[in-house]
Design an enzyme around this catalytic site. Structure first.
Site, PDB file in Angstrom:
ATOM      1  N   LYS A   1       9.534  -9.338 -13.346  1.00  0.00           N
ATOM      2  CA  LYS A   1       9.184  -9.323 -12.017  1.00  0.00           C
ATOM      3  C   LYS A   1       8.339  -9.726 -11.336  1.00  0.00           C
ATOM      4  CE  LYS A   1       5.926  -5.040 -12.555  1.00  0.00           C
ATOM      5  NZ  LYS A   1       6.139  -3.508 -12.989  1.00  0.00           N
TER       6      LYS A   1
ATOM      7  N   ARG B   1       5.572   8.586  -9.410  1.00  0.00           N
ATOM      8  CA  ARG B   1       6.003   7.416  -8.691  1.00  0.00           C
ATOM      9  C   ARG B   1       7.380   7.222  -8.815  1.00  0.00           C
ATOM     10  NH1 ARG B   1       4.468   1.185 -10.622  1.00  0.00           N
ATOM     11  NH2 ARG B   1       5.909   1.721 -12.421  1.00  0.00           N
TER      12      ARG B   1
ATOM     13  N   TYR C   1     -18.428 -17.608   7.052  1.00  0.00           N
ATOM     14  CA  TYR C   1     -18.145 -16.548   8.352  1.00  0.00           C
ATOM     15  C   TYR C   1     -19.093 -15.325   8.613  1.00  0.00           C
ATOM     16  CZ  TYR C   1     -13.497 -18.389   9.491  1.00  0.00           C
ATOM     17  OH  TYR C   1     -12.464 -19.132   9.764  1.00  0.00           O
TER      18      TYR C   1
ATOM     19  N   MET D   1      -9.771 -18.173   4.238  1.00  0.00           N
ATOM     20  CA  MET D   1      -8.485 -18.169   3.830  1.00  0.00           C
ATOM     21  C   MET D   1      -8.218 -19.355   2.976  1.00  0.00           C
ATOM     22  SD  MET D   1      -5.083 -18.656   6.280  1.00  0.00           S
ATOM     23  CE  MET D   1      -5.440 -17.295   7.368  1.00  0.00           C
TER      24      MET D   1
HETATM   25  C1  LIG Z   1       5.586  -3.427 -14.216  1.00  0.00           C
HETATM   26  C2  LIG Z   1       6.356  -2.438 -15.063  1.00  0.00           C
HETATM   27  C3  LIG Z   1       5.889  -2.637 -16.342  1.00  0.00           C
HETATM   28  C4  LIG Z   1       5.059  -3.701 -17.129  1.00  0.00           C
HETATM   29  O1  LIG Z   1       3.836  -3.489 -17.204  1.00  0.00           O
HETATM   30  P1  LIG Z   1       2.612  -4.083 -17.774  1.00  0.00           P
HETATM   31  O2  LIG Z   1       1.711  -3.288 -17.707  1.00  0.00           O
HETATM   32  O3  LIG Z   1       2.332  -5.242 -16.963  1.00  0.00           O
HETATM   33  O4  LIG Z   1       3.018  -4.413 -19.128  1.00  0.00           O
HETATM   34  C5  LIG Z   1       6.863  -1.758 -17.355  1.00  0.00           C
HETATM   35  N1  LIG Z   1       7.448  -0.796 -17.049  1.00  0.00           N
HETATM   36  C6  LIG Z   1       7.628  -0.657 -15.626  1.00  0.00           C
HETATM   37  C7  LIG Z   1       8.429   0.423 -14.997  1.00  0.00           C
HETATM   38  C8  LIG Z   1       6.916  -1.599 -14.692  1.00  0.00           C
HETATM   39  O5  LIG Z   1       6.887  -1.164 -13.238  1.00  0.00           O
END
Ligand SMILES: *Cc1c(COP(=O)(O)O)cnc(C)c1O
Length: 372
Positions: free
Chosen positions: A46, A145, A267, A315
């Site tokens: 992702k 979640r 800044y 930035m």
């Molecule tokens: C992002 C995510 C992972 C991967 O988690 P890591 O801690 O980066 O290994 C696995 N499962 C779900 C549902 C996630 O959202």
């Protein structure tokens, strides 16, 4: 280098160099896959493979034997698909938003179904297409979640027809505290998962993230979902040096100067030189993934010399104290190390008061990106 930026610009003229070591990535995948065997290791890619670039990361992992890939959103699945062979599976962690079902079905994407509503939408799609569609069912085991709530789980267990026309490949849940091996939340989520497996017998389990892989086999199930550990982050207080660094970042000097005691820097003028100092301004700031919280806290390195960040991170640039280096060492275009052998990704994240996940996914696309 990444052809999306500066393809006609000499790499030396770009603001920094982000190097991704695909060999280390593949070694990390193999380390994790061996550790969980006979369970299978997927890859979480992702957020553009945590910012490393899915176009390079996904084919490398496929070549290393990975066949299952997780993204967060439907559009990420669509972006990933061209980089994978037909036999790879693409799973969508957040499931589908209404209207995405036909597109997902047409492309063979497998949604993680997180609610009775998502289950019903996917079932209607299956029925309208006159075929069975694959899915993963995610349960909330204590993170609150995403995933089916305990109440929804009971409704589902009592009404098997809600799953007709669906081929449930895995039961899944996500660990909230897997990076802390002694955190009691791990055991409590594991206990809830054991009850769920008893309620839906005979379906494989997809459980641990990177941290979960370093807990015991109960947290592996049949398929694990590592993300950060593939990309060189430290996933667990138990992982030791099992995981190799994958990303290194060097940033170019755009100016050096000498200032006398009492001069304000950056800044807000928050930093006031206590003595005469020599400074370098480097060409990366918070828009390049180096958070403003590194102001007066983080550092760059030249060789083994630590060069503290002084004043606020801007930035597109920040100022570092180079008084520790012989005069003339750094000049226009010199590279200083931000992530590398002298300063790990973890150390940068700690200095910024955040986690390696956030740093990696923020590095973005203004650097010269090199894959080795
Ligand atoms: C992002 C995510 C992972 C991967 O988690 P890591 O801690 O980066 O290994 C696995 N499962 C779900 C549902 C996630 O959202």
């Amino acid at each position: 280098m990444d052809m999306s930026i500066g393809e006609n610009i000499c790499a030396d003229a770009l603001s920094g160099r982000l190097v991704m070591d695909l060999k280390a990535l593949v070694d990390n995948y193999s380390t994790l896959a061996k550790r969980v065997h006979p369970a299978e290791a997927s890859a979480v890619v992702k957020a553009d493979a945590y910012g490393l670039g899915v176009a390079h990361v996904a084919p490398a992992l496929f070549a290393a034997g990975c066949r299952k890939f997780f993204v967060a959103h439907l559009q990420e699945a669509a972006k990933l698909k061209p980089y994978l062979a037909q036999e790879a599976s693409i799973f969508i962690l957040n499931g589908l938003l209404p209207g995405g079902e036909n597109f997902a079905a047409a492309h063979g994407f497998v949604p993680v179904l997180n609610s009775l509503e998502q289950i019903a939408n996917w079932q209607h799609t299956a029925q309208s297409l006159g075929k069975t569609l694959p899915a993963i069912l995610q349960f909330d085991t204590g993170m609150s979640r995403i995933g089916l709530s305990p109440q929804e789980r009971d409704v589902l267990a009592q009404n098997p027809a809600l799953l007709s026309d669906l081929d449930v490949l895995y039961l899944m849940s996500h660990l909230a505290s897997a990076d802390e091996s002694e955190n009691p939340q791990n055991e409590s989520q594991c206990a809830v998962m054991r009850d769920i497996l008893a309620q839906f017998p005979g379906i494989p389990l997809c459980f641990g993230n990177s941290g979960g892989i370093f807990l015991d086999t109960r947290f592996h199930g049949d398929l694990v979902r590592p993300g950060i550990a593939l990309y060189g982050g430290v996933p667990s207080d138990r992982s030791g040096d099992a995981i190799k660094p994958v990303v290194s970042l060097s940033v170019r000097v755009v100016q050096t100067r000498s200032v006398s005691a009492g001069t304000r820097i950056g800044y807000g003028g928050t930093y006031i030189a206590a003595q005469d100092m020599r400074l370098a301004t480097i060409a990366a700031g918070y828009a390049d993934g180096l958070p403003r919280s590194l102001s007066d806290k983080g550092a760059a390195y030249f060789g083994d010399k630590r060069l503290p960040i002084v004043g606020r991170v801007s930035m597109d640039s920040m100022t570092i104290d180079i008084s520790a280096l012989p005069e003339g060492t750094l000049t226009l275009g010199s590279l200083v190390e931000v992530i590398g052998p002298h300063q790990t990704l973890e150390e940068v994240a700690n200095a910024a008061g955040t986690i390696s996940w956030e740093i990696l996914t923020s590095l973005r696309h203004r650097y010269d990106r090199q894959y080795i």
